[in-house]
Motif scaffolding. Structure first.
Motif, PDB file in Angstrom:
ATOM      1  N   ALA A 178       0.820  -1.217   0.000  1.00 61.40           N
ATOM      2  CA  ALA A 178       0.000   0.000   0.000  1.00 61.40           C
ATOM      3  C   ALA A 178       0.851   1.264   0.000  1.00 61.40           C
ATOM      4  O   ALA A 178       0.438   2.287  -0.546  1.00 61.40           O
ATOM      5  N   THR A 179       2.050   1.204   0.609  1.00 63.67           N
ATOM      6  CA  THR A 179       2.895   2.408   0.708  1.00 63.67           C
ATOM      7  C   THR A 179       4.285   2.138   0.147  1.00 63.67           C
ATOM      8  O   THR A 179       4.704   0.976  -0.010  1.00 63.67           O
ATOM      9  N   VAL A 180       4.996   3.221  -0.100  1.00 63.78           N
ATOM     10  CA  VAL A 180       6.365   3.117  -0.609  1.00 63.78           C
ATOM     11  C   VAL A 180       7.243   2.372   0.392  1.00 63.78           C
ATOM     12  O   VAL A 180       8.043   1.498   0.021  1.00 63.78           O
ATOM     13  N   GLY A 181       7.110   2.698   1.669  1.00 67.38           N
ATOM     14  CA  GLY A 181       7.913   2.026   2.694  1.00 67.38           C
ATOM     15  C   GLY A 181       7.682   0.530   2.724  1.00 67.38           C
ATOM     16  O   GLY A 181       8.627  -0.256   2.832  1.00 67.38           O
ATOM     17  N   GLN A 182       6.415   0.103   2.612  1.00 65.93           N
ATOM     18  CA  GLN A 182       6.109  -1.330   2.603  1.00 65.93           C
ATOM     19  C   GLN A 182       6.697  -2.014   1.378  1.00 65.93           C
ATOM     20  O   GLN A 182       7.210  -3.139   1.463  1.00 65.93           O
ATOM     21  N   ALA A 183       6.638  -1.337   0.247  1.00 61.48           N
ATOM     22  CA  ALA A 183       7.185  -1.909  -0.989  1.00 61.48           C
ATOM     23  C   ALA A 183       8.691  -2.116  -0.870  1.00 61.48           C
ATOM     24  O   ALA A 183       9.233  -3.161  -1.258  1.00 61.48           O
ATOM     25  N   GLY A 188      13.400  -6.074   0.619  1.00 57.33           N
ATOM     26  CA  GLY A 188      14.627  -6.171   1.398  1.00 57.33           C
ATOM     27  C   GLY A 188      15.528  -4.958   1.240  1.00 57.33           C
ATOM     28  O   GLY A 188      16.745  -5.051   1.426  1.00 57.33           O
ATOM     29  N   ILE A 189      14.945  -3.831   0.887  1.00 56.57           N
ATOM     30  CA  ILE A 189      15.722  -2.598   0.708  1.00 56.57           C
ATOM     31  C   ILE A 189      15.627  -1.788   1.989  1.00 56.57           C
ATOM     32  O   ILE A 189      14.545  -1.340   2.381  1.00 56.57           O
ATOM     33  N   TRP A 190      16.743  -1.612   2.658  1.00 56.71           N
ATOM     34  CA  TRP A 190      16.766  -0.903   3.925  1.00 56.71           C
ATOM     35  C   TRP A 190      17.000   0.580   3.692  1.00 56.71           C
ATOM     36  O   TRP A 190      17.804   0.978   2.851  1.00 56.71           O
ATOM     37  N   VAL A 191      16.301   1.397   4.448  1.00 55.74           N
ATOM     38  CA  VAL A 191      16.437   2.850   4.354  1.00 55.74           C
ATOM     39  C   VAL A 191      17.091   3.350   5.641  1.00 55.74           C
ATOM     40  O   VAL A 191      16.620   3.050   6.745  1.00 55.74           O
ATOM     41  N   TYR A 192      18.176   4.074   5.480  1.00 54.35           N
ATOM     42  CA  TYR A 192      18.922   4.545   6.639  1.00 54.35           C
ATOM     43  C   TYR A 192      18.707   6.048   6.860  1.00 54.35           C
ATOM     44  O   TYR A 192      18.288   6.773   5.952  1.00 54.35           O
ATOM     45  N   GLU A 193      18.997   6.475   8.073  1.00 56.17           N
ATOM     46  CA  GLU A 193      18.885   7.887   8.403  1.00 56.17           C
ATOM     47  C   GLU A 193      19.808   8.691   7.486  1.00 56.17           C
ATOM     48  O   GLU A 193      20.979   8.358   7.304  1.00 56.17           O
ATOM     49  N   GLY A 200       7.771   9.985  -0.369  1.00 60.75           N
ATOM     50  CA  GLY A 200       8.069   9.570   0.999  1.00 60.75           C
ATOM     51  C   GLY A 200       7.608   8.164   1.331  1.00 60.75           C
ATOM     52  O   GLY A 200       6.794   7.560   0.612  1.00 60.75           O
ATOM     53  N   LEU A 201       8.167   7.622   2.413  1.00 60.17           N
ATOM     54  CA  LEU A 201       7.877   6.234   2.803  1.00 60.17           C
ATOM     55  C   LEU A 201       6.403   5.987   3.062  1.00 60.17           C
ATOM     56  O   LEU A 201       5.904   4.867   2.861  1.00 60.17           O
TER      57      LEU A 201
END
Length: 206
Positions: A178-183, A188-193, A200-201
């Motif tokens: 449903a969202t970019v973050g979930q996709a 398995g793509i990790w998003v770091y600070e 946006g996620l």
């Protein structure tokens, strides 16, 4: 008073005679057998007495009188009810189905290889079977009929093509998230600070 007592005893005697002259037959609904007490001697008579409302999709196998008396069950397969939610629609179908694929075919819903299907909120494949009927121990005919009538809910989640650009590298995925973050998480793509994500996620995938 004596007359009233005689009437009560007579009525009680008739009720007792009525009950002891009944016999048990087996009625099997969707593979679950239940005894049924009746005066009827034919399977057709038992079916009429039960008052079971049948749909055109239902199937009935009636033994002859001799086999019924010998314990062969009246076999009834009632169509299950399925609600298929897809593409902004909710379709209700009644069918005797073995698999998820049977339900979707009856609802005329096509599935792409990247789409996902949920059955009562659980992700399933097209080959999966429908859930077993949930009935109490030693179920009555009423219990079985109620379990058959309970709808099974299917939700079709359509996959969306998403392009992911990371620097000079671009890749494409299909996702039902449903969202970019979930996709990104599913891939398995990790998003770091410090990473910059656009959109946006929490933005919807579209």
């Amino acid at each position: 008073l004596l007359t009233l007592l005689v009437v009560v005893l007579f009525a009680g005697g008739l009720a007792y005679i009525y009950r002891i002259t009944q016999h048990l037959v087996l009625v099997e609904i969707n593979g679950i057998a239940s005894p049924y007490r009746t005066h009827q001697r034919s399977a057709e008579g038992v079916l009429r007495e039960m008052g079971l409302e049948l749909r055109p999709e239902d199937r009935v196998q009636l033994p002859d009188d001799e086999n019924l008396a010998d314990g062969e069950p009246i076999r009834i397969t009632l169509a299950r009810t399925a609600v298929v939610i897809h593409d902004g629609y909710a379709d209700t179908v009644h069918l005797i189905a073995r698999s998820v694929s049977d339900v979707l075919s009856r609802a005329l819903v096509s599935i792409d290889k990247n789409d996902q299907v949920r059955m009562d909120n659980t992700r399933v494949s097209l080959r999966d079977s429908l859930p077993a009927l949930q009935v109490p121990p030693n179920p009555t005919l009423k219990d079985i009929r109620a379990a058959v009538a309970k709808p099974v809910r299917f939700t079709v989640e359509r996959a969306t093509l998403v392009n992911i650009t990371d620097g000079s590298l671009t890749s494409s995925i299909y996702t039902t998230a449903a969202t970019v973050g979930q996709a990104l998480y599913e891939q398995g793509i990790w998003v770091y600070e410090g990473d910059r994500i656009s959109p946006g996620l929490n933005e919807p995938v579209n």
